[in-house]
Scaffold this motif. Sequence first.
Motif, short mmCIF file in Angstrom:
data_model
loop_
_atom_site.label_atom_id
_atom_site.label_comp_id
_atom_site.label_asym_id
_atom_site.label_seq_id
_atom_site.Cartn_x
_atom_site.Cartn_y
_atom_site.Cartn_z
N GLN A 143 -3.67 -6.51 -8.45
CA GLN A 143 -4.19 -5.55 -7.78
C GLN A 143 -4.75 -6.88 -7.45
O GLN A 143 -5.50 -6.37 -6.60
CB GLN A 143 -4.99 -5.18 -9.38
CG GLN A 143 -5.23 -4.00 -9.63
CD GLN A 143 -4.27 -3.33 -9.03
OE1 GLN A 143 -5.30 -2.57 -7.68
NE2 GLN A 143 -2.89 -2.13 -9.60
N GLU A 156 -14.00 -2.48 -1.83
CA GLU A 156 -12.78 -2.52 -1.70
C GLU A 156 -11.65 -3.01 -0.27
O GLU A 156 -12.10 -2.14 0.08
CB GLU A 156 -11.59 -2.61 -3.65
CG GLU A 156 -11.41 -1.32 -2.79
CD GLU A 156 -12.20 0.23 -2.92
OE1 GLU A 156 -13.34 -0.22 -3.71
OE2 GLU A 156 -12.28 1.28 -3.04
N ASN A 169 -9.62 6.53 0.69
CA ASN A 169 -8.48 5.05 0.66
C ASN A 169 -7.22 6.09 -1.31
O ASN A 169 -7.53 7.58 -1.08
CB ASN A 169 -9.22 4.30 -1.17
CG ASN A 169 -9.84 5.68 -1.91
OD1 ASN A 169 -9.80 6.63 -2.32
ND2 ASN A 169 -11.46 4.35 -2.85
N ILE A 170 -6.71 5.48 -1.77
CA ILE A 170 -5.53 6.62 -2.04
C ILE A 170 -5.91 6.74 -3.62
O ILE A 170 -5.00 7.67 -4.17
CB ILE A 170 -4.18 5.32 -2.67
CG1 ILE A 170 -5.11 4.11 -3.57
CG2 ILE A 170 -3.48 4.87 -1.56
CD1 ILE A 170 -4.14 3.31 -3.92
N ASN A 171 -7.18 6.55 -4.02
CA ASN A 171 -8.10 7.45 -4.72
C ASN A 171 -8.93 8.87 -4.92
O ASN A 171 -8.81 8.90 -5.61
CB ASN A 171 -8.84 6.56 -5.64
CG ASN A 171 -8.18 5.13 -6.94
OD1 ASN A 171 -7.10 4.74 -7.28
ND2 ASN A 171 -8.98 3.88 -6.43
N GLY A 172 -8.38 9.16 -3.38
CA GLY A 172 -9.03 10.07 -3.25
C GLY A 172 -10.53 10.34 -2.42
O GLY A 172 -11.41 11.65 -2.16
N LYS A 173 -11.12 9.52 -2.98
CA LYS A 173 -12.46 9.20 -2.45
C LYS A 173 -12.25 9.09 -0.19
O LYS A 173 -11.55 8.62 -0.04
CB LYS A 173 -13.45 7.99 -2.48
CG LYS A 173 -13.69 7.53 -3.81
CD LYS A 173 -14.31 5.77 -4.27
CE LYS A 173 -14.31 5.96 -5.78
NZ LYS A 173 -15.32 5.06 -5.64
N THR A 174 -13.63 9.56 -0.18
CA THR A 174 -13.54 9.92 1.34
C THR A 174 -14.25 9.90 1.91
O THR A 174 -15.39 10.08 0.95
CB THR A 174 -12.96 11.54 2.70
OG1 THR A 174 -13.39 12.17 1.39
CG2 THR A 174 -11.56 11.82 1.85
N HIS A 212 0.74 -1.33 0.08
CA HIS A 212 -0.30 0.01 -0.20
C HIS A 212 0.68 1.22 -0.28
O HIS A 212 1.84 1.48 0.71
CB HIS A 212 -0.62 0.02 1.27
CG HIS A 212 -2.04 0.56 0.89
ND1 HIS A 212 -1.84 2.84 1.17
CD2 HIS A 212 -3.44 0.52 0.85
CE1 HIS A 212 -2.72 2.47 0.97
NE2 HIS A 212 -3.63 1.76 0.80
N HIS A 222 -1.98 -7.26 -1.68
CA HIS A 222 -2.03 -6.32 -0.96
C HIS A 222 -1.43 -6.67 0.01
O HIS A 222 -1.60 -7.29 0.87
CB HIS A 222 -3.55 -6.04 -0.78
CG HIS A 222 -4.32 -4.20 -0.37
ND1 HIS A 222 -3.77 -3.55 0.66
CD2 HIS A 222 -5.46 -3.51 -1.31
CE1 HIS A 222 -4.57 -2.64 0.99
NE2 HIS A 222 -5.35 -2.65 -0.29
N TRP A 239 -8.33 0.93 2.75
CA TRP A 239 -8.57 2.09 2.91
C TRP A 239 -8.73 2.28 4.17
O TRP A 239 -7.51 0.96 4.78
CB TRP A 239 -11.13 2.13 2.53
CG TRP A 239 -11.59 2.14 2.47
CD1 TRP A 239 -11.43 1.32 1.02
CD2 TRP A 239 -12.27 3.20 2.21
NE1 TRP A 239 -11.99 2.09 -0.08
CE2 TRP A 239 -12.81 3.05 0.39
CE3 TRP A 239 -12.34 5.08 2.43
CZ2 TRP A 239 -13.50 4.12 0.01
CZ3 TRP A 239 -13.28 5.68 1.62
CH2 TRP A 239 -13.82 4.92 0.39
#
Length: 569
Positions: free
Chosen positions: A436, A493, A550-555, A412, A439, A496
Amino acid sequence: MAWSMLLPAAPRLLTGAGVFPVMNDTTTAVINEIMADPTPVVGLPDAEWIELYNAHTLSVSLKGWKLAVGTTLRTLPDSTLNPGTYAVVCASKSAAGLQPFGKTVVLSSLPALRNSGNRISLTDGSGKTVDVVDYSDTWYRDARKKQGGWSLERIDPARSCGQQSNWCASTNPRGGTPGNRNSVYSENRDTVKPEIISVTTLSKTEASLLFSEPMDTLLLNVTDNYRLNGDDKTSVKILHSKATSVHLSWDIPLTENKPYQLHLLRLTDECGNPLQQQTVEIEWITLFPGDVVINELLFNPWPGGADFVEIYNNSAKHINPEKLMLASRNPDQQLTKIVSLKQAKQTLKPRTFLAVTTDTAGISAFYDIPCKNCLEKVPSLPAMNNDQGTVVLLSDSLTILDEVRYDEKMHHPLLYDTEGVSLERVNPALPSNDRQNWHSASSMSGFATPGYRNSQLDTPLPRKENVTFEQTAFSPDNDGFNDELIIRCSMEEPGWVANCHVFDINGTLVYQLLNNALMAAEETFLWNGEDPTGRLLPPGPYVVVLELFNINGKTSHYRKGIVLTCRQK
């Protein structure tokens, strides 16, 4: 009734305890204590000796009796051993030092007693075997006493079976009890049923069984005690056997990947306890790619820790680790450092895990091991570099079952230090070299899950984000009812990251429950109402704030009011 009517040929001897007829009986005298390694001296003379004990109610004449140590035989001198008494058999040069402890039976020389172990046998004047002891230095059960100066004592003179469990090192401060009752004496009946430790199918027509303790070899070598699939028409032969194992064969070859039932009849241990399992499954396995997969890798362990490789049985087959090997690849992509997993003892059952390492203590010191039998020590593993490498799983026929190319960048990206963090396979059904599909193990699991379900295991079923707060009014009084706040998180997924803080009604931070915790796809967090010092906070209302990203910017943000209802007693 007079004794002379029962034993007309037996003369009478007068002893201090009364009048007893002399008789030779295979149950009278036993080998009761062995001093095989008298140095360094603890408190007894520097001499080897063997103690005999008359466990019978009748006196025993030792005239014509023979004592053998290995292949060396000595004839005992004419002597009488009264009921409940002891005699120390020793060499003439040692007699003076041992006579103060009790009766001695003196030989010109005593056969040498090997420190590591040997067979001692006692036969009477008619040549009948009275007692046999196959002693071993493993019987001391004490590494310090094994070094010398301590005798081996028989625990229960009345027990003649299961020898290893009936002997141990003396506990007398002098190092032994020659001529006297053993310091470890106690009733020691064997009531434990033997078990089958392993079943190994060696070929389509052969299998071997390993037992947990010595078996009755007379019963073990009766062919009628074995039935394959319950069919008495299938002839089962015994190729060879030992006290703790038997090697069987049969005429009709097994069908590949088909389980058979081997029925074991009338088998007992040396003490007559019946075998725990009456039926075992045997199967001639042919492994194909994907039957077993590499499921978790720790290639950069903590200082003092060790690497491990976890495999997962993705099939319905029962797989003996003898059929599995691990390897790596050299710069030319050739297989190198091929090692067998045959030292692992546990059969890999369907849908189960096995983690292997060269140092189990280097794993259990850092990680939770809920399945102790699922972590096994092997002599060696393929080299796994800390930055990158390849691990290959093969069958014993060198068929490649699975192969994983790993590197530290698969961890991660928000982990600033990956030392001690394993890479977990997300789904065993997906390709091994899909980056992918790997992890970092979650922080809540302790950053590794050797031998059990991966923290980051995911399923192909669609999942929506869901966070619930349970027992929001809780009383941490250890009464088993609503003792903790429970926060359950289910994410779309894995991967997070969570932060969680607790505030009082004035907005003051009183506790940080989570600090950048790397999550699995499903997690459960608990709070028992304590502050960072371990003291219980005052009763009253509080606010819990949970932040997920998460690393995709979702909060995602969650806020929940809770009530701490009473103080812990």
